[in-house]
Design a protein around this motif. Structure first.
Motif, PDB file in Angstrom:
ATOM      1  N   THR A 143      -5.837   3.359   0.379  1.00  0.00           N
ATOM      2  CA  THR A 143      -5.450   2.599  -0.818  1.00  0.00           C
ATOM      3  C   THR A 143      -3.983   2.792  -1.170  1.00  0.00           C
ATOM      4  O   THR A 143      -3.381   1.938  -1.813  1.00  0.00           O
ATOM      5  CB  THR A 143      -6.306   3.011  -2.032  1.00  0.00           C
ATOM      6  OG1 THR A 143      -6.125   4.408  -2.302  1.00  0.00           O
ATOM      7  CG2 THR A 143      -7.771   2.724  -1.784  1.00  0.00           C
ATOM      8  N   TYR A 144      -3.391   3.908  -0.755  1.00  0.00           N
ATOM      9  CA  TYR A 144      -1.987   4.164  -1.091  1.00  0.00           C
ATOM     10  C   TYR A 144      -1.095   4.355   0.128  1.00  0.00           C
ATOM     11  O   TYR A 144       0.089   4.669  -0.011  1.00  0.00           O
ATOM     12  CB  TYR A 144      -1.876   5.391  -2.004  1.00  0.00           C
ATOM     13  CG  TYR A 144      -2.301   6.697  -1.365  1.00  0.00           C
ATOM     14  CD1 TYR A 144      -1.371   7.557  -0.800  1.00  0.00           C
ATOM     15  CD2 TYR A 144      -3.646   7.068  -1.313  1.00  0.00           C
ATOM     16  CE1 TYR A 144      -1.758   8.748  -0.210  1.00  0.00           C
ATOM     17  CE2 TYR A 144      -4.041   8.257  -0.733  1.00  0.00           C
ATOM     18  CZ  TYR A 144      -3.095   9.091  -0.187  1.00  0.00           C
ATOM     19  OH  TYR A 144      -3.480  10.265   0.409  1.00  0.00           O
ATOM     20  N   ASN A 166      -3.312  -5.359  -3.376  1.00  0.00           N
ATOM     21  CA  ASN A 166      -3.602  -4.964  -4.748  1.00  0.00           C
ATOM     22  C   ASN A 166      -4.003  -6.137  -5.640  1.00  0.00           C
ATOM     23  O   ASN A 166      -4.818  -5.967  -6.544  1.00  0.00           O
ATOM     24  CB  ASN A 166      -2.392  -4.232  -5.341  1.00  0.00           C
ATOM     25  CG  ASN A 166      -2.407  -2.753  -5.024  1.00  0.00           C
ATOM     26  OD1 ASN A 166      -3.048  -1.963  -5.684  1.00  0.00           O
ATOM     27  ND2 ASN A 166      -1.707  -2.391  -3.954  1.00  0.00           N
ATOM     28  N   PHE A 222      -5.451  -4.048  -8.231  1.00  0.00           N
ATOM     29  CA  PHE A 222      -4.431  -3.006  -8.325  1.00  0.00           C
ATOM     30  C   PHE A 222      -5.031  -1.593  -8.201  1.00  0.00           C
ATOM     31  O   PHE A 222      -4.678  -0.677  -8.921  1.00  0.00           O
ATOM     32  CB  PHE A 222      -3.628  -3.156  -9.618  1.00  0.00           C
ATOM     33  CG  PHE A 222      -2.828  -4.421  -9.649  1.00  0.00           C
ATOM     34  CD1 PHE A 222      -1.556  -4.460  -9.086  1.00  0.00           C
ATOM     35  CD2 PHE A 222      -3.352  -5.590 -10.196  1.00  0.00           C
ATOM     36  CE1 PHE A 222      -0.814  -5.633  -9.086  1.00  0.00           C
ATOM     37  CE2 PHE A 222      -2.612  -6.781 -10.200  1.00  0.00           C
ATOM     38  CZ  PHE A 222      -1.340  -6.800  -9.640  1.00  0.00           C
ATOM     39  N   THR A 226      -4.531   0.589  -5.942  1.00  0.00           N
ATOM     40  CA  THR A 226      -3.560   1.602  -5.525  1.00  0.00           C
ATOM     41  C   THR A 226      -3.067   2.404  -6.718  1.00  0.00           C
ATOM     42  O   THR A 226      -2.978   3.638  -6.671  1.00  0.00           O
ATOM     43  CB  THR A 226      -2.365   0.946  -4.817  1.00  0.00           C
ATOM     44  OG1 THR A 226      -2.823   0.300  -3.625  1.00  0.00           O
ATOM     45  CG2 THR A 226      -1.313   1.988  -4.445  1.00  0.00           C
TER      46      THR A 226
END
Length: 535
Positions: free
Chosen positions: A68-69, A233, A238, A240
């Motif tokens: 996710t990041y 995202n 969104f 992240t």
């Protein structure tokens, strides 16, 4: 014989510092095994595929997000590398080291434009000899190598835009920043740090250059660089930023200690190599190792440098540092504050080092500015201090090498991974259940997805198992085509998994049939391979 001008000498000195950085990294590359997070990007290249986001083109799934990041920048880079150089300890680490070397060169160019020749050489020398910077870049488990290149490259492009007002430099700078955010969302720390530093130190310069056109160019270039992250995202509400941003003051003091140790080059002792020599201690195997051990003994086993003290001195001398020094100070303070006050970040060296090379820029600017006030005595003092600091950095790096020679590697960096990978690679027809953390991603990468790897520890992570967990364990035990891989019991990373597995075996009427113990180069058993059979 005509003397080379100062500019040419400075450039050659910077080249030599880059050569030193690359050479030191090459020496260290073969010692630790591939760490699991270092190999994490392999989940986007080889089965079992493990990615968070992708785009479909002609029925092919192309990765855009690893997690996710964490984006797919490293995946795409290594897809090119592995196209010509199959996965190995060298093909994994040499590109990261080259990226680190490039970041040192870009830092030199950035400092040359903003600080002047003398300060640029000092800052580059401090960066190129910094043990923390070299180790985190070469082994790149953060990952940080791409982040450094994109941060410094983007800053250099914007400095060029400031000097020459070329729109292409503005676009390049913001594209690199967008790419940095896609590479790893924590790049937002650096973006905020840069933004605050610019508005605090250069507000009028920014205002003069703000127009609809420059804002549009910057925004479009940034959006192109970060597009895969932005698209992901938008479709995932969104996630992240929702899932990775939580204000917290917990562990603040410990994060401060990690920062100090990172400056000193000491934060990775006991992490890469054990804190104490093995029993019996490893013996040097070649001339370089013998020289390293002798140097370490002769200089008192230096395990921390004077860089932290130098950083504190730079804070005192910051009034002499000029605007570039103040910029580096504000950037460093704002960037670290974000990781320090965010939950589960800032407690590792791979986070603290994201501020580099700005602490070195601050030190170079402050020391050079103060020395200028003292004229000739100041120049002599500046040379002495710089040589002393660089020498202390090198001695700390040498102590890391001695740690590998004398103590081998820790469990999560074990070089026993290589014989394990080779052994499993000789029999790819079986299901391989991995019962602990620290080997799955590395085995997938080194064997290019040819192993039939399955996660075996998930249903055993908690003492209170549910029906699905018990069914998964029963399925593993009943798999006649299975081989199990785990650390030896005393080396388990996930404590509790092994006793629960033994308990489940006994309850289901199975016993362990040992296949092989895999040892590291010091002869210590690290991994166990086994099958199970009915009692």
């Amino acid at each position: 014989m005509r003397k080379l001008p100062a500019e040419a000498l400075g450039r050659w000195a910077a080249v030599l510092l880059c050569v030193w950085f690359a050479a030191a990294g090459l020496v260290l590359i073969p010692y630790p095994g591939i760490q699991n997070d270092e190999a994490l990007f392999g989940g986007g290249l080889y089965p079992p595929i493990a990615i968070e986001g992708y785009i479909s083109i002609f029925k092919h799934h192309l990765p855009t997000m690893l997690m996710t990041y964490i984006g797919a920048v490293k995946i795409w880079l290594y897809a090119l590398v592995f196209w010509v150089w199959e996965p190995s300890v060298w093909s994994i680490r040499v590109p990261a080291l080259l990226l680190g070397t490039l970041s040192v060169w870009l830092a030199w160019r950035l400092m040359r434009r903003t600080l002047g020749l003398r300060a640029a050489l000092i800052g580059t020398a401090l960066l190129a000899t910094d043990a923390t910077y070299l180790l985190t870049t070469t082994f790149d488990w953060g990952p940080v190598a791409i982040q450094h290149v994109l941060l410094v490259g983007g800053c250099l492009a914007l400095v060029r835009y400031y000097e020459m007002a070329r729109t292409r430099d503005l676009a390049i700078g913001f594209f690199l920043f967008g790419l940095g955010l896609w590479d790893k969302a924590l790049f937002v720390w650096m973006l905020v740090g840069l933004g605050v530093a610019v508005m605090v130190v250069f507000p009028r310069d920014v205002i003069k250059r703000v127009s609809r056109r420059t804002v549009a160019v910057a925004a479009i270039a940034f959006a192109i660089g970060a597009f895969p992250l932005l698209k992901y995202n938008v479709s995932q509400k969104f996630v992240t930023f929702r899932g990775n941003t939580r204000y917290s003051t917990e562990e603040f003091v410990n994060k401060g200690r990690v920062l100090r140790a990172s400056f000193q080059g000491a934060s990775l002792f006991g992490y890469l190599a054990p804190g104490e020599p093995s029993e019996p201690p490893g013996k040097p195997q070649n001339a370089l190792e013998r020289a390293s051990v002798k140097l370490d003994s002769a200089t008192g086993n230096q395990w921390r440098s004077w860089t932290y003290a130098a950083a504190l001195a730079a804070l005192v001398l910051v009034p002499f540092a000029g605007r570039a020094g103040w910029f580096a100070l504000v950037f460093s303070a704002v960037t670290w504050a974000q990781m320090a006050f965010n939950q589960n970040t800032g407690g590792g060296t791979h986070h603290a080092v994201l501020m580099w090379p700005f602490p070195q820029i601050l030190m170079a600017a402050a020391f050079t500015g103060a020395a200028r006030r003292l004229k000739r005595p100041g120049t002599v003092l500046l040379v002495v201090v710089t040589v002393f600091l660089c020498a202390s950095n090198v001695l700390v790096l040498n102590h890391h090498l001695v740690g590998f020679v004398r103590g081998g590697t820790t469990t999560i960096w074990t070089d026993a991974l290589y014989p394990l990978s080779e052994r499993l690679g000789r029999d790819t027809g079986r299901n391989v259940y991995v019962l602990d953390w620290g080997m799955f991603d590395a085995l997938r990468l080194l064997n290019q997805g040819k192993l039939r790897l399955l996660t075996g520890n998930d249903p055993l992570m908690d003492a209170d198992t549910n029906q699905n967990d018990r069914a998964d364990v029963a399925h593993m035990l009943a798999d006649e085509n299975a081989v199990f891989v785990a650390h030896t019991p005393e080396k388990f990373v996930f404590e509790g998994v092994w006793p629960r597995f033994e308990e489940a075996m006994a309850a289901a009427g199975y016993r362990k049939e040992s296949v092989e113990l895999i040892r590291d180069r010091s002869g210590r058993p690290v991994f166990q391979m086994f099958r199970v059979a009915k009692l």
